[in-house]
Design an enzyme around this catalytic site. Structure first.
Site, PDB file in Angstrom:
ATOM      1  N   THR A 177      -7.809  -3.235   8.995  1.00 18.67           N
ATOM      2  CA  THR A 177      -8.136  -4.381   8.141  1.00 18.67           C
ATOM      3  C   THR A 177      -9.540  -4.935   8.384  1.00 18.67           C
ATOM      4  O   THR A 177     -10.090  -4.808   9.485  1.00 18.67           O
ATOM      5  CB  THR A 177      -7.104  -5.502   8.426  1.00 18.67           C
ATOM      6  OG1 THR A 177      -7.533  -6.701   7.811  1.00 18.67           O
ATOM      7  CG2 THR A 177      -6.943  -5.764   9.908  1.00 18.67           C
ATOM      8  N   ASP A 178     -10.060  -5.628   7.370  1.00 28.36           N
ATOM      9  CA  ASP A 178     -11.331  -6.354   7.509  1.00 28.36           C
ATOM     10  C   ASP A 178     -11.196  -7.504   8.518  1.00 28.36           C
ATOM     11  O   ASP A 178     -12.196  -7.996   9.032  1.00 28.36           O
ATOM     12  CB  ASP A 178     -11.771  -6.916   6.148  1.00 28.36           C
ATOM     13  CG  ASP A 178     -10.714  -7.794   5.495  1.00 28.36           C
ATOM     14  OD1 ASP A 178      -9.515  -7.466   5.618  1.00 28.36           O
ATOM     15  OD2 ASP A 178     -11.064  -8.817   4.869  1.00 28.36           O
ATOM     16  N   TRP A 238      -8.091  -7.341   1.414  1.00 29.00           N
ATOM     17  CA  TRP A 238      -7.707  -8.094   0.205  1.00 29.00           C
ATOM     18  C   TRP A 238      -6.938  -7.224  -0.789  1.00 29.00           C
ATOM     19  O   TRP A 238      -7.358  -7.010  -1.934  1.00 29.00           O
ATOM     20  CB  TRP A 238      -8.946  -8.673  -0.467  1.00 29.00           C
ATOM     21  CG  TRP A 238      -9.675  -9.700   0.321  1.00 29.00           C
ATOM     22  CD1 TRP A 238      -9.726  -9.843   1.672  1.00 29.00           C
ATOM     23  CD2 TRP A 238     -10.492 -10.763  -0.215  1.00 29.00           C
ATOM     24  NE1 TRP A 238     -10.518 -10.916   2.015  1.00 29.00           N
ATOM     25  CE2 TRP A 238     -10.998 -11.493   0.876  1.00 29.00           C
ATOM     26  CE3 TRP A 238     -10.851 -11.145  -1.501  1.00 29.00           C
ATOM     27  CZ2 TRP A 238     -11.834 -12.591   0.715  1.00 29.00           C
ATOM     28  CZ3 TRP A 238     -11.688 -12.234  -1.663  1.00 29.00           C
ATOM     29  CH2 TRP A 238     -12.169 -12.951  -0.557  1.00 29.00           C
ATOM     30  N   TYR A 247      -3.378 -11.676  14.283  1.00 27.49           N
ATOM     31  CA  TYR A 247      -3.248 -10.493  13.422  1.00 27.49           C
ATOM     32  C   TYR A 247      -4.458  -9.572  13.604  1.00 27.49           C
ATOM     33  O   TYR A 247      -4.306  -8.377  13.871  1.00 27.49           O
ATOM     34  CB  TYR A 247      -3.106 -10.927  11.957  1.00 27.49           C
ATOM     35  CG  TYR A 247      -3.225  -9.810  10.957  1.00 27.49           C
ATOM     36  CD1 TYR A 247      -2.213  -8.863  10.812  1.00 27.49           C
ATOM     37  CD2 TYR A 247      -4.345  -9.699  10.129  1.00 27.49           C
ATOM     38  CE1 TYR A 247      -2.323  -7.827   9.877  1.00 27.49           C
ATOM     39  CE2 TYR A 247      -4.459  -8.672   9.199  1.00 27.49           C
ATOM     40  CZ  TYR A 247      -3.453  -7.743   9.077  1.00 27.49           C
ATOM     41  OH  TYR A 247      -3.573  -6.729   8.154  1.00 27.49           O
ATOM     42  N   LEU A 296       0.828  -1.202   0.000  1.00 29.40           N
ATOM     43  CA  LEU A 296       0.000   0.000   0.000  1.00 29.40           C
ATOM     44  C   LEU A 296       0.867   1.258   0.000  1.00 29.40           C
ATOM     45  O   LEU A 296       0.593   2.228  -0.718  1.00 29.40           O
ATOM     46  CB  LEU A 296      -0.919   0.016   1.234  1.00 29.40           C
ATOM     47  CG  LEU A 296      -1.754   1.279   1.404  1.00 29.40           C
ATOM     48  CD1 LEU A 296      -2.710   1.450   0.231  1.00 29.40           C
ATOM     49  CD2 LEU A 296      -2.517   1.241   2.721  1.00 29.40           C
ATOM     50  N   ALA A 326       2.745  -2.405   9.046  1.00 29.99           N
ATOM     51  CA  ALA A 326       2.053  -3.377   9.904  1.00 29.99           C
ATOM     52  C   ALA A 326       2.828  -4.681   9.906  1.00 29.99           C
ATOM     53  O   ALA A 326       3.652  -4.925   9.021  1.00 29.99           O
ATOM     54  CB  ALA A 326       0.630  -3.623   9.392  1.00 29.99           C
ATOM     55  N   LYS A 356      -4.563  -5.827  15.306  1.00 30.71           N
ATOM     56  CA  LYS A 356      -4.978  -4.647  14.538  1.00 30.71           C
ATOM     57  C   LYS A 356      -6.158  -3.954  15.223  1.00 30.71           C
ATOM     58  O   LYS A 356      -6.236  -2.731  15.250  1.00 30.71           O
ATOM     59  CB  LYS A 356      -5.351  -5.038  13.105  1.00 30.71           C
ATOM     60  CG  LYS A 356      -4.190  -5.520  12.247  1.00 30.71           C
ATOM     61  CD  LYS A 356      -3.187  -4.439  11.885  1.00 30.71           C
ATOM     62  CE  LYS A 356      -3.735  -3.405  10.934  1.00 30.71           C
ATOM     63  NZ  LYS A 356      -2.673  -2.419  10.544  1.00 30.71           N
ATOM     64  N   THR A 373       2.159  -7.954   8.844  1.00 34.91           N
ATOM     65  CA  THR A 373       1.076  -8.447   7.981  1.00 34.91           C
ATOM     66  C   THR A 373       1.122  -9.957   7.705  1.00 34.91           C
ATOM     67  O   THR A 373       0.297 -10.454   6.932  1.00 34.91           O
ATOM     68  CB  THR A 373       1.097  -7.704   6.616  1.00 34.91           C
ATOM     69  OG1 THR A 373       2.410  -7.805   6.064  1.00 34.91           O
ATOM     70  CG2 THR A 373       0.721  -6.255   6.763  1.00 34.91           C
TER      71      THR A 373
HETATM   72  N1  LIG Z   1      -2.070  -6.767   2.421  1.00 34.20           N
HETATM   73  C1  LIG Z   1      -3.367  -6.900   2.655  1.00 34.20           C
HETATM   74  O1  LIG Z   1      -4.045  -7.738   2.021  1.00 34.20           O
HETATM   75  C2  LIG Z   1      -4.050  -6.024   3.671  1.00 34.20           C
HETATM   76  C3  LIG Z   1      -5.412  -6.241   3.900  1.00 34.20           C
HETATM   77  C4  LIG Z   1      -6.072  -5.454   4.835  1.00 34.20           C
HETATM   78  C5  LIG Z   1      -5.384  -4.468   5.511  1.00 34.20           C
HETATM   79  N2  LIG Z   1      -4.058  -4.278   5.294  1.00 34.20           N
HETATM   80  C6  LIG Z   1      -3.391  -3.219   6.064  1.00 34.20           C
HETATM   81  O2  LIG Z   1      -2.859  -2.282   5.147  1.00 34.20           O
HETATM   82  C7  LIG Z   1      -1.663  -1.699   5.673  1.00 34.20           C
HETATM   83  C8  LIG Z   1      -0.539  -1.876   4.675  1.00 34.20           C
HETATM   84  O3  LIG Z   1      -0.320  -3.261   4.462  1.00 34.20           O
HETATM   85  P1  LIG Z   1       0.645  -3.786   3.316  1.00 34.20           P
HETATM   86  O4  LIG Z   1       0.147  -5.130   2.896  1.00 34.20           O
HETATM   87  O5  LIG Z   1       0.860  -2.721   2.309  1.00 34.20           O
HETATM   88  O6  LIG Z   1       1.986  -4.006   4.157  1.00 34.20           O
HETATM   89  P2  LIG Z   1       3.344  -4.644   3.658  1.00 34.20           P
HETATM   90  O7  LIG Z   1       3.398  -4.700   2.165  1.00 34.20           O
HETATM   91  O8  LIG Z   1       3.574  -5.903   4.430  1.00 34.20           O
HETATM   92  O9  LIG Z   1       4.402  -3.549   4.100  1.00 34.20           O
HETATM   93  C9  LIG Z   1       4.713  -3.353   5.427  1.00 34.20           C
HETATM   94  C10 LIG Z   1       5.616  -2.146   5.521  1.00 34.20           C
HETATM   95  O10 LIG Z   1       5.952  -2.011   6.900  1.00 34.20           O
HETATM   96  C11 LIG Z   1       7.347  -1.793   7.012  1.00 34.20           C
HETATM   97  N3  LIG Z   1       7.811  -2.265   8.313  1.00 34.20           N
HETATM   98  C12 LIG Z   1       7.767  -3.517   8.817  1.00 34.20           C
HETATM   99  N4  LIG Z   1       8.294  -3.535  10.062  1.00 34.20           N
HETATM  100  C13 LIG Z   1       8.675  -2.258  10.333  1.00 34.20           C
HETATM  101  C14 LIG Z   1       9.287  -1.635  11.446  1.00 34.20           C
HETATM  102  N5  LIG Z   1       9.623  -2.313  12.546  1.00 34.20           N
HETATM  103  N6  LIG Z   1       9.538  -0.306  11.369  1.00 34.20           N
HETATM  104  C15 LIG Z   1       9.218   0.407  10.268  1.00 34.20           C
HETATM  105  N7  LIG Z   1       8.634  -0.123   9.184  1.00 34.20           N
HETATM  106  C16 LIG Z   1       8.369  -1.448   9.221  1.00 34.20           C
HETATM  107  C17 LIG Z   1       7.935  -2.598   5.870  1.00 34.20           C
HETATM  108  O11 LIG Z   1       9.253  -2.159   5.616  1.00 34.20           O
HETATM  109  P3  LIG Z   1      10.417  -3.211   5.161  1.00 34.20           P
HETATM  110  O12 LIG Z   1      10.113  -3.527   3.738  1.00 34.20           O
HETATM  111  O13 LIG Z   1      11.667  -2.450   5.341  1.00 34.20           O
HETATM  112  O14 LIG Z   1      10.270  -4.405   6.071  1.00 34.20           O
HETATM  113  C18 LIG Z   1       6.933  -2.290   4.765  1.00 34.20           C
HETATM  114  O15 LIG Z   1       7.234  -1.052   4.172  1.00 34.20           O
HETATM  115  C19 LIG Z   1      -1.436  -2.407   7.012  1.00 34.20           C
HETATM  116  O16 LIG Z   1      -1.993  -1.624   8.038  1.00 34.20           O
HETATM  117  C20 LIG Z   1      -2.217  -3.701   6.884  1.00 34.20           C
HETATM  118  O17 LIG Z   1      -2.628  -4.197   8.150  1.00 34.20           O
HETATM  119  C21 LIG Z   1      -3.377  -5.036   4.380  1.00 34.20           C
END
Ligand SMILES: NC(=O)c1ccc[n+]([C@@H]2O[C@H](COP(=O)([O-])OP(=O)(O)OC[C@H]3O[C@@H](n4cnc5c(N)ncnc54)[C@H](OP(=O)(O)O)[C@@H]3O)[C@@H](O)[C@H]2O)c1
Length: 289
Positions: free
Chosen positions: A107-108, A157, A131, A18, A66, A135, A68
């Protein structure tokens, strides 16, 4: 909020699925964006966070960080809670100290998943995976601060450019195999990351605060999403529906977690486009399949 010229720090903005779309969308508003990864600033190190924010002096903080890894979280509860429940409060406290808006994503998976109709922002949460619980606690911790410039956006998703995701995984598996079995008894709202990002900008431009749901319109199952993605390509692979029991996972997923987007539409006057339209753009223009 007029974002032109504003200084925006995006935690997760450099490497997150994201976060990278947010960086693009915010940059295109004319804001000065500072995208970060965990290497630039570790959210689990409060002194590092404070120093970074003092140096950047932001007008807006966005938290797209997060823990994740949904299944791994079942074994790494402490790590999941540190990043998902405790760290957001630290960022919010920094925003409060500066009197600036704070955007956080959820998140959902905070919902139990036993509904028959889309979850509204007023519905009770009832997460059961580590998880989801972590959240939900993150959300509660932010609400407990009572800071009126907090915007919490629940998404679901997620797919899109910049990082491996469900759709990309399915298409690369489909290229290797003749048949693919995909779960058909979990229903949700696909969210295209670039759409979540531009719709986040719209919420900011409308000074939205509190909890919002953001996804694409429409709903489907993982099977529905996978078969629609494969159908957009020339890949010859038979996608078959299977129950979740065919793929036991450590964490149980909600059976139904469709998000009601009504509050977003009320605030902005707009309805997010259908997930099928977003999927087509992603598969054809981004993945070039
Ligand atoms: N993916 C889904 O399907 C989904 C669904 C619903 C909600 N969400 C929510 O949407 C948001 C974004 O999710 P995403 O899937 O885009 O996440 P993601 O791709 O897993 O990216 C997580 C980010 O967090 C950073 N990070 C991890 N540990 C860290 C730390 N200790 N300090 C600073 N940065 C850190 C990572 O950096 P590095 O690369 O350096 O580790 C990365 O930039 C989250 O709140 C998640 O809960 C996601």
């Amino acid at each position: 909020m007029d974002l032109q010229g504003k200084r925006v720090v995006i935690f997760g903005g450099k490497t997150g699925l994201l976060g990278q779309s947010l960086t693009k969308a915010l940059t295109s508003t004319g804001a000065k964006v500072y995208p970060l990864s965990s290497k630039d600033c570790d959210l689990l190190e409060p002194v590092e966070v404070e120093k970074l924010l003092n140096r950047r002096d932001p007008d807006l903080i966005i938290n797209a960080v997060a823990y994740t890894a949904v299944d791994l979280a079942e074994d790494e509860e402490e790590a999941a809670f540190a990043l998902n429940a405790t760290a957001p409060q630290l960022l919010a406290a920094e925003a409060i100290r500066r009197g600036i808006p704070f955007v956080h994503y959820s998140t959902d998976f905070v919902f139990k998943g036993d509904s028959e109709t889309p979850y509204t922002v007023y519905d009770e949460t009832g997460a059961f995976s580590v998880y989801g619980i972590s959240k939900a606690e993150g959300e509660r911790n932010l609400l407990a601060l009572g800071y009126e410039k907090t915007l919490i956006i629940r998404i679901s998703w997620l797919f899109g450019p910049g990082k491996i995701n469900f759709v990309e995984k399915i298409l690369s598996l489909a290229e290797e195999r003749d048949t693919l079995s995909v779960v058909d008894d979990q229903t949700g709202s696909p969210s295209y990351a670039p759409d979540v990002a531009t719709n986040t900008v719209k919420l900011l431009e409308h000074d939205a605060t509190g909890i919002y749901h953001l996804a694409n319109s429409g709903d489907t199952t993982w099977y529905g999403l996978a078969s629609a993605a494969v159908a957009l390509t020339n890949i010859d692979c038979d996608v078959q529906p299977v129950p979740s029991s065919a793929y036991p996972t450590k964490a149980t997923r909600p059976r139904y977690s469709v998000l009601d987007l009504g509050r977003f539409t009320q605030a902005t006057g707009e309805t997010p486009r259908h997930w099928k339209e977003a999927l087509e753009e992603y598969v054809k223009k981004e993945l070039k399949k």
